[in-house]
Design an enzyme around this catalytic site. Structure first.
Site, PDB file in Angstrom:
ATOM      1  N   HIS A 387       0.817  -1.213   0.000  1.00  5.21           N
ATOM      2  CA  HIS A 387       0.000   0.000   0.000  1.00  5.21           C
ATOM      3  C   HIS A 387       0.849   1.261   0.000  1.00  5.21           C
ATOM      4  CE1 HIS A 387      -3.273  -2.735   0.987  1.00  5.21           C
ATOM      5  NE2 HIS A 387      -4.075  -1.787   0.562  1.00  5.21           N
ATOM      6  N   GLY A 388       2.021   1.198   0.530  1.00  6.87           N
ATOM      7  CA  GLY A 388       2.841   2.402   0.544  1.00  6.87           C
ATOM      8  C   GLY A 388       4.155   2.151   1.252  1.00  6.87           C
TER       9      GLY A 388
END
Lengths: 542, 412
Positions: A387-388
């Site tokens: 996701h990041g």
């Protein structure tokens, strides 16, 4: 972006019209869709920081008359070129893989049942080493791309922190612009090559097929994460052979698109307008109080659902306009009875990907309790990191990994709460919801500025959790009217998420009448009214 | 078979505790979706949206629509309505002053004394070639063709910046109609972006109220526009504020990496040349002047090479093109050129009435300090027995467009 005037009033009708009425051949439809998708993707490259299209830069990037212009143009189109290069590597790797038979295929060809008594030269020799090398090459290209663009900053920060601790001196951190959608299309590419390697998917019939699959604009920038075998047959479906649109597809597409747009603009963005300024307070150290912090985190919990599921509905609806069915991505996740159930309902295409290409290759649940828990934790940690590139996403992934591991442990030991009565089931559902809400605190806090990638970046999440669980003497931290409005939204969203059918059930379960069309059309008009207040989709940054 | 792909995943050995049910291929056969369904959807969407636009048009709280019930209270629309009234009264002005807010301190009564006949100050904030195109075409088509146009040019008005002020052209149907086609559609998009929930809600309530186009009703008394278009400023600034304004300009302009917002663009110059030709063909005398900046403001702004270059390029372009098209040109960019006083500036870019008077003297070949006519102070004008017509140029409630990079570089 799907929620812009340009897209809805211009790009979408033009693309729809040209796709269906510009030609009937498969080559035209694949070619046009690929071109339109690449144009859609490249559009991002030429936006300035305010989101306006820079026509001058675009026209400059079309000049190839001397070396300097060529260099400028290549730089201007760099993200498009990266996607094209990534697709090409995977297409050719899969094509080569398909030409080298797998061991099982050769064995099957040589068995008496198959009618082959002697060695059949047309099958060729199994060359597992070469197949593995091709797979490794493709995976290295994709993971390398993702690592460079997405994780270079994060890992260089970690290395710098370690160097600082050991030698007292850090070093500069990489800052790389993340190409839009790279996390999604690299996963799709990898799944394609792995499936061809495993022999459970056939290679693409042509480069155009594959390029269209990867770039198909409804799913390109924020999913759903699709697989080639999901899409391949649809390109040759009866709907694509028609000279005119399949109106059943178009009708359901418009319904889904409108529902998604309404979820995004009318609900998610309205909530975002209330909660974003409050989250920003964390960065300034202003307290929110216990009630305020719970309201903000709950607000974000519903906002992210309506935002991302709204986007997925729009993507699916857009797919239907081109007679392409995309998979469901959300199935009322806040109705989940346990953490495992949650991941069957939230971002379903990602969890399916993680299951098939990470969890199962790690051993799945075949090696006993300890290994299952380990595999779950690793899968969710990497899922969080997907996701990041930030510690908070890692923590978020670890939180869900722990939830899943705890759930499986309890299940193994028979410690699960009973689910015999309605009340017990509701209790389980709300307990799961509570754990999910706490997880979102880490996820959202990643946006609050508190250093770049280093460990101080987790401070906002800790501040928020402290305020949520430790009563403070802060009074009137929020304007009472804001809190009341936010509270009303939360109650509305909670009722929606717990009692309403999800978009897929609603749209596909409905026998469409014209009055449905009238209501949906009016709802679309209202959405256009709200479109000027522009907020990006949350998942675009991933 | 479509489901082959899904089934094949189940062949992977091993239990799958987190397997989500992938719904890919719902049966659409029972759906009665049809061309009629789509037609009703589109009709409902378009009809619904038009209804919302109609509410905004009639209630007009954004002041961006030519509403018959609530006329737009913005400079462009308000001044054009005053001109309409003069035409209806068969007294169209002989001299029209065009330009940005930087010409709004030129008193039409004084210009009338210099040029003869009557004058009207049609200057509007952030005006550029697009606005002049609409204004001049409207004047000619509406029977208000003047004998002379005094045109004040801003140094950066030939850039490709689009200003939110230009949206106000839609407040008057005649102006909007005479916009160049490309700008018409670009600005129409900006106007429709302002059909938002807040404007729609307030417009709905305004629809049932009486129009407040009464010139005495404005609450913002910091700026006044008299019935002849002359604006009285009440914002005096000191040198520190002027410096701050210049730095602010540079800060905003920094986002304009390629300088496109300020540098000369061919489209704007072609439009300008066309206007000069049109005026010549129509027998309208045009006097062009490059407007002055406060010396301190100019010093800071022009410290940037690309801005300084644009300033010189614009002066050179005007000096070359005006005589070609039978117009006169005066470069007043330095206040000394017209005997201006550095203390007679409201801020970095706006001169006071006194400097504007000296500028007019220079334009008509008189010495700076000569008085061609009575020249009462602004306070005297405000305290006159008959209250002046007023409007507030900040009345329009326009939502910011996203293209703020371009807009930021525009001077008003």
């Amino acid at each position: 972006m799907f929620n812009s005037y340009e897209f809805i009033l211009l790009c979408m009708p033009i693309a729809f019209g040209l796709f269906w009425y510009g030609g009937k051949s498969l080559r035209w439809r694949l070619g046009f869709l690929t071109f339109a998708s690449y144009a859609f993707y490249s559009y991002w490259t030429f936006l300035d920081r305010n989101g306006s299209f820079e026509s001058q830069r675009f026209f400059q990037a079309l000049r190839f008359d001397n070396w300097q212009h060529i260099k400028n143009s290549l730089w201007g189109w760099r993200f498009t070129i990266i996607m094209l290069a990534s697709s090409s590597v995977d297409y050719f790797a899969a094509a080569l893989l398909a030409k080298i038979p797998r061991q099982e295929e050769v064995e099957r060809a040589l068995t008496p049942d198959a009618g082959a008594i002697t060695y059949a030269p047309r099958i060729g020799r199994p060359r597992p080493g070469l197949r593995a090398a091709l797979l490794a090459l493709s995976l290295a290209a994709n993971i390398g791309l993702l690592s460079f663009f997405k994780y270079a900053g994060f890992f260089s920060q970690i290395a710098s922190d370690i160097a600082h601790l050991t030698t007292g001196r850090g070093f500069p951190i990489f800052a790389v612009v993340l190409p839009v959608g790279i996390s999604f299309y690299t996963f799709e590419s990898m799944s394609y090559v792995i499936d061809v390697y495993r022999g459970i998917a056939k290679p693409a019939k042509s480069y155009l097929d594959y390029a269209c699959f990867i770039s198909f604009f409804p799913h390109l920038v924020a999913g759903p994460i699709i697989r080639y075998s999901d899409i391949l047959h649809q390109f040759r479906d009866v709907a694509w052979k028609r000279a005119r649109p399949d109106w059943s597809h178009v009708s359901i597409g418009l319904m889904l698109f409108t529902m998604g747009l309404a979820k995004k603009l009318l609900i998610a963005d309205s909530m975002a307008a209330l909660i974003n300024p409050l989250w920003d307070r964390l960065g300034t150290g202003e307290p929110l109080g216990m009630l305020g912090s719970w309201a903000v985190v709950l607000g974000y919990t519903f906002r992210i659902y309506f935002d991302f599921s709204g986007y997925s509905d729009m993507a699916t609806g857009l797919g239907h306009l081109f007679a392409v069915r995309l998979p469901q991505n959300f199935n009322s996740p806040y109705k989940s009875a346990n953490p495992s159930d949650f991941w069957r309902r939230w971002h379903m295409t990602l969890s399916l990907w993680l299951r098939d290409y990470l969890y199962i290759p790690l051993g799945g649940s075949r090696g006993g309790t300890y290994k299952t828990l380990r595999n779950l934790l690793i899968t969710m940690l990497l899922g969080g990191l997907w996701h990041g590139a930030a510690w908070l996403f890692v923590i978020w992934g670890a939180w869900h990994g722990l939830m899943l591991a705890g759930y499986h442990l309890c299940k193994d030991r028979g410690w699960l709460l009973p689910t015999d009565t309605v009340a017990q089931r509701w209790f389980n559902r709300q307990l799961t919801f509570l754990f999910v809400v706490i997880g979102w605190t880490f996820f959202r806090a990643a946006d609050v500025r508190a250093g770049n990638y280093g460990l101080p970046s987790i401070t906002p999440a800790l501040q928020m959790l402290r305020q949520m669980f430790i009563p403070s003497h802060v009074r009137h931290a929020l304007h009472i009217s804001d809190l009341r409005l936010l509270g009303e939204w939360i109650v509305f969203a909670w009722i929606w998420c717990n009692f309403m059918p999800n978009s897929f059930d609603f749209a596909y379960g409905l026998r469409l009448r014209r009055w449905h069309a009238a209501i949906a059309g009016a709802l679309m008009a209202v959405c256009i009214l709200f479109m000027g207040v522009h907020m990006d989709f949350l998942y675009f940054r991933f | 078979m479509p489901n082959d792909a899904i089934i094949s995943y189940a062949e992977i050995p091993g239990p799958c505790p987190t397997a989500p049910p992938l719904r890919l291929d719902p049966d659409l056969s029972h759906h009665s979706g049809s061309r009629g369904f789509v037609a009703v959807f589109l009709l409902s969407m378009i009809g619904g949206y038009l209804l919302l636009v109609l509410i905004n048009l009639l209630g007009n709280t954004s002041n961006l629509f030519p509403s018959p019930l609530q006329p737009a209270l913005t400079e462009r629309a308000w001044k054009t309505r005053r001109l309409d009234a003069l035409v209806r009264a068969h007294t169209p002005p002989d001299v029209i002053i065009l330009g940005s807010s930087r010409v709004m301190q030129i008193r039409p009564s004084y210009v009338a004394a210099l040029a003869g006949g009557t004058a009207f100050n049609y200057g509007v904030s952030a005006a550029g070639p697009v606005d002049w195109y609409a204004q001049i075409h409207y004047l000619i088509s509406h029977g208000a063709k003047p004998k002379m146009i005094i045109l004040g040019v801003d140094e950066f008005c030939f850039g490709d910046a689009s200003s939110r002020w230009q949206l106000q052209n839609f407040g008057h149907a005649g102006l909007a109609w005479h916009l160049p086609t490309r700008d018409f559609f670009a600005l129409l998009g900006g106007v429709l972006e302002n059909v938002d929930p807040q404007n729609t809600r307030s417009s709905y309530h305004e629809m049932f109220k009486r129009s407040d186009d009464n010139p005495l009703n404005f609450s913002n008394r910091s700026e006044y526009v008299l019935s002849d278009g002359y604006m009285i400023y009440k914002h005096a600034t000191d040198i520190a504020t002027i410096r701050a304004m210049a730095l602010e300009f540079l800060k905003k302009n920094a986002a304009d990496n390629d300088g496109a917002a300020t540098s000369i663009t061919p489209r704007r110059t072609e439009m300008f040349d066309g206007l000069l030709d049109l005026c010549h063909d129509q027998g309208i005398q045009v006097r062009v002047m490059l407007l002055p900046l406060h010396p301190e403001y100019a010093r800071i702004i022009m410290s940037k090479q690309h801005l300084r270059k644009t300033w010189h390029d614009v002066a050179a372009y005007l000096a070359q093109t005006c005589p070609k098209h039978n117009a006169t040109f005066n470069n007043f960019s330095d206040p000394k050129s017209f005997g201006g006083d550095p203390n007679e500036f409201w801020d970095g870019a706006h001169v006071t009435a006194e400097n504007a008077r000296r500028m007019m003297n220079a334009l008509f070949g008189l010495p700076p300090l000569q008085m061609a006519a009575a020249f009462p102070s602004d306070d005297d004008l405000l305290n006159a027995q008959v209250p002046p017509m007023q409007t507030s140029k900040k009345k329009a409630r326009v939502r910011e467009k996203s293209s703020s990079t371009r807009r930021a570089a525009t001077t008003h």
